[in-house]
Each structure stands twice: as C-alpha cells, then as structure tokens.
Write a protein that holds these residues in place. Structure first.
Motif, mmCIF file in Angstrom:
data_model
loop_
_atom_site.group_PDB
_atom_site.id
_atom_site.type_symbol
_atom_site.label_atom_id
_atom_site.label_comp_id
_atom_site.label_asym_id
_atom_site.label_seq_id
_atom_site.Cartn_x
_atom_site.Cartn_y
_atom_site.Cartn_z
ATOM 1 N N ALA A 1 -8.778 -14.511 5.118
ATOM 2 C CA ALA A 1 -7.822 -14.025 6.109
ATOM 3 C C ALA A 1 -6.928 -12.950 5.508
ATOM 4 O O ALA A 1 -6.659 -11.920 6.139
ATOM 5 C CB ALA A 1 -6.985 -15.189 6.643
ATOM 6 N N ALA A 2 -6.468 -13.178 4.265
ATOM 7 C CA ALA A 2 -5.568 -12.217 3.632
ATOM 8 C C ALA A 2 -6.279 -10.879 3.409
ATOM 9 O O ALA A 2 -5.731 -9.819 3.699
ATOM 10 C CB ALA A 2 -5.057 -12.782 2.309
ATOM 11 N N VAL A 3 -7.511 -10.948 2.898
ATOM 12 C CA VAL A 3 -8.235 -9.703 2.601
ATOM 13 C C VAL A 3 -8.533 -8.940 3.892
ATOM 14 O O VAL A 3 -8.448 -7.715 3.931
ATOM 15 C CB VAL A 3 -9.532 -10.006 1.826
ATOM 16 C CG1 VAL A 3 -10.333 -8.741 1.607
ATOM 17 C CG2 VAL A 3 -9.210 -10.643 0.494
ATOM 18 N N VAL A 4 -8.865 -9.685 4.966
ATOM 19 C CA VAL A 4 -9.159 -9.011 6.230
ATOM 20 C C VAL A 4 -7.880 -8.444 6.844
ATOM 21 O O VAL A 4 -7.880 -7.329 7.377
ATOM 22 C CB VAL A 4 -9.853 -9.987 7.205
ATOM 23 C CG1 VAL A 4 -9.932 -9.400 8.606
ATOM 24 C CG2 VAL A 4 -11.257 -10.312 6.718
ATOM 25 N N ALA A 5 -6.770 -9.193 6.734
ATOM 26 C CA ALA A 5 -5.524 -8.759 7.371
ATOM 27 C C ALA A 5 -4.888 -7.585 6.626
ATOM 28 O O ALA A 5 -4.230 -6.750 7.238
ATOM 29 C CB ALA A 5 -4.545 -9.927 7.455
ATOM 30 N N ALA A 6 -5.071 -7.530 5.300
ATOM 31 C CA ALA A 6 -4.478 -6.445 4.526
ATOM 32 C C ALA A 6 -5.177 -5.145 4.884
ATOM 33 O O ALA A 6 -6.369 -5.134 5.192
ATOM 34 C CB ALA A 6 -4.618 -6.724 3.030
ATOM 35 N N SER A 7 -4.396 -4.029 4.855
ATOM 36 C CA SER A 7 -5.048 -2.773 5.193
ATOM 37 C C SER A 7 -5.168 -1.851 3.994
ATOM 38 O O SER A 7 -6.015 -0.956 3.989
ATOM 39 C CB SER A 7 -4.287 -2.081 6.328
ATOM 40 O OG SER A 7 -2.907 -2.124 6.058
ATOM 41 N N GLY A 8 -4.339 -2.066 2.948
ATOM 42 C CA GLY A 8 -4.375 -1.173 1.791
ATOM 43 C C GLY A 8 -5.494 -1.536 0.833
ATOM 44 O O GLY A 8 -5.925 -2.688 0.767
ATOM 45 N N LEU A 9 -5.954 -0.529 0.093
ATOM 46 C CA LEU A 9 -7.033 -0.773 -0.859
ATOM 47 C C LEU A 9 -6.577 -1.659 -2.000
ATOM 48 O O LEU A 9 -7.353 -2.454 -2.527
ATOM 49 C CB LEU A 9 -7.546 0.562 -1.419
ATOM 50 C CG LEU A 9 -8.363 1.437 -0.470
ATOM 51 C CD1 LEU A 9 -8.973 2.598 -1.230
ATOM 52 C CD2 LEU A 9 -9.445 0.629 0.207
ATOM 53 N N ALA A 10 -5.291 -1.544 -2.387
ATOM 54 C CA ALA A 10 -4.806 -2.313 -3.532
ATOM 55 C C ALA A 10 -4.925 -3.802 -3.251
ATOM 56 O O ALA A 10 -5.436 -4.565 -4.072
ATOM 57 C CB ALA A 10 -3.354 -1.932 -3.823
ATOM 58 N N ALA A 11 -4.471 -4.222 -2.073
ATOM 59 C CA ALA A 11 -4.523 -5.648 -1.735
ATOM 60 C C ALA A 11 -5.960 -6.125 -1.659
ATOM 61 O O ALA A 11 -6.293 -7.223 -2.120
ATOM 62 C CB ALA A 11 -3.805 -5.885 -0.403
ATOM 63 N N LEU B 1 1.996 -13.430 0.212
ATOM 64 C CA LEU B 1 2.637 -12.368 -0.572
ATOM 65 C C LEU B 1 1.815 -11.085 -0.512
ATOM 66 O O LEU B 1 2.355 -9.997 -0.292
ATOM 67 C CB LEU B 1 2.752 -12.811 -2.029
ATOM 68 C CG LEU B 1 4.139 -13.247 -2.514
ATOM 69 C CD1 LEU B 1 4.056 -13.665 -3.973
ATOM 70 C CD2 LEU B 1 5.135 -12.112 -2.323
ATOM 71 N N ALA B 2 0.502 -11.228 -0.710
ATOM 72 C CA ALA B 2 -0.365 -10.050 -0.737
ATOM 73 C C ALA B 2 -0.305 -9.312 0.592
ATOM 74 O O ALA B 2 -0.155 -8.084 0.628
ATOM 75 C CB ALA B 2 -1.804 -10.467 -1.059
ATOM 76 N N VAL B 3 -0.389 -10.078 1.701
ATOM 77 C CA VAL B 3 -0.358 -9.425 3.008
ATOM 78 C C VAL B 3 1.014 -8.791 3.239
ATOM 79 O O VAL B 3 1.116 -7.661 3.738
ATOM 80 C CB VAL B 3 -0.712 -10.431 4.123
ATOM 81 C CG1 VAL B 3 -0.563 -9.782 5.487
ATOM 82 C CG2 VAL B 3 -2.128 -10.945 3.938
ATOM 83 N N ALA C 1 4.006 -1.771 1.909
ATOM 84 C CA ALA C 1 3.517 -0.528 1.321
ATOM 85 C C ALA C 1 2.988 0.407 2.403
ATOM 86 O O ALA C 1 3.099 1.622 2.300
ATOM 87 C CB ALA C 1 2.423 -0.832 0.296
ATOM 88 N N GLY C 2 2.412 -0.201 3.463
ATOM 89 C CA GLY C 2 1.833 0.626 4.522
ATOM 90 C C GLY C 2 2.897 1.202 5.442
ATOM 91 O O GLY C 2 2.706 2.250 6.040
#
Lengths: 267, 212
Positions: free
Chosen positions: A45-55, A257-259, A265-266
C-alpha cells in the motif's frame, strides 16, 4: 504442467517453507503468518500510494532486505521477477514516447520525455517491490497456513473454504492432467498451433473438468458422510506474540512515515 | 492477463477493489454450502488449465478460459477466480497485491456476464449447436477481458492509451485460440456430463435431480 506445483502445500515455488510455531525459526520465520500478511499489505500500500521515486526505491530496498532475510532461493525468485518485468519492459519502452513533456531524446518522429521515463521507472520499482515483498513474506508460508491466517484475519469463511479445497486438489488435478497428456502422447499426439491441436486441448480440458466434477461429487458425498456442513474446522497454532507486535508497529510506522514524507516532498 | 502494481491510478484501484469484493460476496451468497467442494475443485482445475501453454504461430499463449468458467460456475466464478489469482500472486508473483481487485474484476466479470447470457443457450441447444455458442462464449469473454484491461489502463492516464490499444490487439489471437478450445470443450461436456453447466452460482436446482 508446472513443476513447482508437484508438492502443493509443501513448497510450490521452490522456496523453503517457513512456518511459525511448528519449526520455530528466526527472523521472518518467527513471525505469525497474520503479521507477515499485514506487513506485505502495508508495504504494498505504501509503495503504491507514494508518488516519488525516492519512497518507491526505499520500498524496493526494504523488499530486497526482506527477500534476503527470508533466504529466498535466488534463481526461482529472479525468474518470477523477470516474468513481471516483461510487462514492465513493454511499459518502460512505450511510456516515455507517449507522455508529453521535456524532450529527452528524439528518434525520428518519436520524442521521449523525462516525465515519461520517470513514470516508467516508478512502475518498475513498484511492481518489483510488491512482488518481492509478497514472495518473501507470504510466498514462504505453505498454502494451508495462508488459508488459516486469512480466516483469522476475517476473510469470508466460505472463501477460505474454497481456497483450502483448491489448494488441496491442485496437485491431484495437476496429476490427472499430466496423466491425460501422457495418454495423448502415447497416441502420438504432438501439440502444435493448428486447429486440430487447439481442439484436442479443448477436449482434454473438457474431460479434465468432467472428471473434476465427478471427483467433486464423490468428495462432497464423502465429506457429508463425515458431517460436513459447509465449514471445515481450522486447527492451527497461530500465535501472535511480542515479536509480532514489534514487527507490526515498526512496519506500519515506516509505511506511514514513508507516505507522509513522500507527500510532503511532492507538495 | 495480470496488471502489475504501480501502473493504475488510485481511483481505478479503489473501484476494482470494491467491485471485486461485491462480486465475491454475491458469488459466495449464491453458492450452497454443499457445493463448496465443487467450486473449490473446479477452481483447482481452472488453475491447472491456466498453466497450459498453447502454441499459436511462432509464439504461445497461456489460457484464461473465463468463458468456460462462467458457463460452469456462474456467479461462483468470482470467488473461484479470486482464489486462483490470489494464489498466483502470492506464490508465483503474477500480478500484484493492491491491483488484485482490478485483475479479479477484469477476468471474473466477463465470465459472469457470458455465463448469464449464453449459459441458457449452451444448456438447451442440441450439442452440435451448443458448440457454436461455446465458441462465442470463449471468444467473447476474452474480448471483454481485453477491453476491460485496456479501459483500466486508459482510465489511469492518457499516456497509457497506446499500451491499452496494444493490449486489445495482442488478445486477438488469444480470442481465436480460446474460442476454438471452448467450443470443443463445451461440445464434449454437453455430450458427456451436461450437468456441469448448472452452475452453483446461478441455479437453485440441486445437481443430480435432472437427467444426469
């Protein structure tokens, strides 16, 4: 027929099965199957929800770490990732050319954009992170344990029932299929991309279904004789202990935290 | 075909998840407790069938058979395919986790529709005619799946539109193979075991009470 299905319920994927409780174990194997499912969901879920490459890259790094901790066999895992990657490769090739934006490279009439390339890389990172985490956390438990854990997590009882029966009979039906294919070979059938070939496979699969249904009728009758009323008792030794609490707390916190950081950042 | 995680937009993922959960719930509610073993064992057979690679031209396709699944299982196609796709994702790494709902809907919804629309014909016609309807069911289900996969991609961003068109074109040979294959399978089943087309998720008639 898939070689890896030959030992359904033991280790389909060529991966060593890690069960909590029964064979003890350390690291991922010490965690309750429910915890492993929840962690895989949180990471996905976190990886899909994040939009930045870093996350997303961080997610992939965590997934690689999990795969190492789970001691996934390297070759079968890479093979699975490669199967994912064929789709991703097609995307990576097409996306930069179909996304308008800052030109990066021009090939005749085609213009590749930076935005498209970033998007393609993001898809690649996400797809691989999710699959790797799934294989490491959930793919290393046997399918019956997966069913029990899903039931304990509140999945519909009947769905779990179907899952357990499917898992139980995959190997049986797989062997039935191989027997019929062998019989066809003995009659000098060679599978080719012709009308005859396709029709023969159609007859083969039709017969497989007929035999499966007849088997299902016998199985259902036998189960009823033993008092089956649409529910199998789930006997397991799932234990949700302190390591699970710690792992879940750490995992969920990291995911949130990651999201959160990614959104900041976005913005 | 399995869409991977990361490609689709969040609204598409959410819609897929909700529709898949609804479809599975309906499928489970319509399935008699007695017939769960049947759904499970047929689900296992379709899982085995999906691992068969059928050659076509220089390449090969792996089967989906959602037309046949719809004819045999009706609404129960949703739970059966949900189980199959979950096992494939978890143990083989096909597709993804968050995208699972979309993948279930894209394959199971055409199965249910084809089963509901063409099922009565396949059941009632003479076997020779049922073969034709079987072929239509097999090809139509794949066509619908290809269009739904394309729509899921196109709804996630304009940049995916060319890829979406490619998906539809790439499924044309699969339609041909599955049409021929499903026609043959339907012909055989109608002759040998016609009760296979009384799906648990459609009719309330207990199997075995008919002429079977």
């Amino acid at each position: 027929m898939h070689k890896s299905l030959e030992h359904a319920g033991v280790s389909w994927t060529g991966q060593p099965v890690r069960r909590a409780g029964r064979d003890g174990g350390r690291g991922i194997a010490a965690l309750d199957p429910r915890t492993r499912i929840m962690l895989a969901l949180a990471l996905a879920a976190a990886v899909v929800a994040a939009s930045g490459l870093a996350a997303k890259a961080a997610g992939l790094a965590v997934a690689v770490g999990l795969a190492r901790a789970a001691r996934l066999a390297r070759r079968p895992t890479l093979k699975r990732l490669l199967a994912v990657d064929l789709f991703v490769v097609a995307m990576v090739v097409m996306l930069p050319f179909t996304t308008p934006g800052t030109p990066l490279l021009t090939l005749g009439p085609l213009v590749a954009s930076v935005e498209g390339l970033v998007h393609a890389v993001a898809i690649g990172l996400t797809a691989n992170a999710v699959v790797l985490a799934l294989l490491a956390l959930v793919g290393t438990m046997d399918a019956v344990t997966l069913g029990h854990a899903l039931a304990r997590l509140g999945a519909p009882a009947r769905l779990v029932e179907i899952l357990m029966i499917t898992v139980r009979y995959l190997d049986v039906i797989g062997r039935e299929y191989r027997r019929m294919r062998t019989a066809m070979k003995a009659r000098a059938f060679r599978l080719a991309g012709t009308l005859h070939g396709w029709r023969s496979i159609g007859y083969l699969l039709g017969m497989l279904l007929v035999r499966s249904l007849e088997r299902a009728e016998r199985v259902a009758a036998a189960m009823k004789c033993r008092g089956y009323r649409g529910r199998l008792p789930l006997i397991d030794r799932l234990r949700f202990g302190p390591p699970d609490r710690v792992a879940l707390a750490v995992g969920l916190t990291l995911a949130v935290l990651a999201v959160g950081l990614d959104r900041l950042a976005g913005a | 075909m399995h869409i991977v995680d990361g490609a689709l937009s969040l609204p598409v993922l959410a819609a897929g998840g909700v529709l898949a959960a609804g479809g599975v719930a309906i499928g489970l509610a319509r399935t008699d407790g007695d017939r769960l073993p049947e759904v499970g064992i047929l689900s296992a057979s379709f899982f085995v069938a999906s691992l068969v690679h059928v050659p076509i031209g220089p390449s090969s396709v792996h089967l989906i058979l959602n037309g046949l699944i719809g004819l045999a299982l009706g609404w129960a196609a949703f739970p059966a395919l949900a189980v199959g796709l979950l096992l494939q994702a978890v143990f083989f790494g096909f597709g993804g986790l968050i995208v699972l709902g979309v993948n279930i809907v894209n394959i199971a919804a055409p199965a249910v529709v084809v089963g509901a629309l063409l099922g009565p014909w396949v059941r009632r016609c003479r076997p020779a005619v049922a073969v034709v309807w079987g072929g239509v069911a097999g090809a139509a289900a794949i066509a619908a799946t290809a269009v739904m996969v394309a729509l899921s991609l196109a709804a996630s961003g304009d940049a995916f539109v060319p890829a979406a068109k490619l998906v539809v074109v790439a499924h044309l040979p699969v339609m041909l193979v599955e049409g021929v294959l499903t026609a043959a399978a339907v012909g055989l089943i109608r002759t040998v075991k016609p009760t296979l087309f009384d799906p648990p998720g459609l009719a309330a008639v207990p199997r075995g009470s008919g002429d079977g």
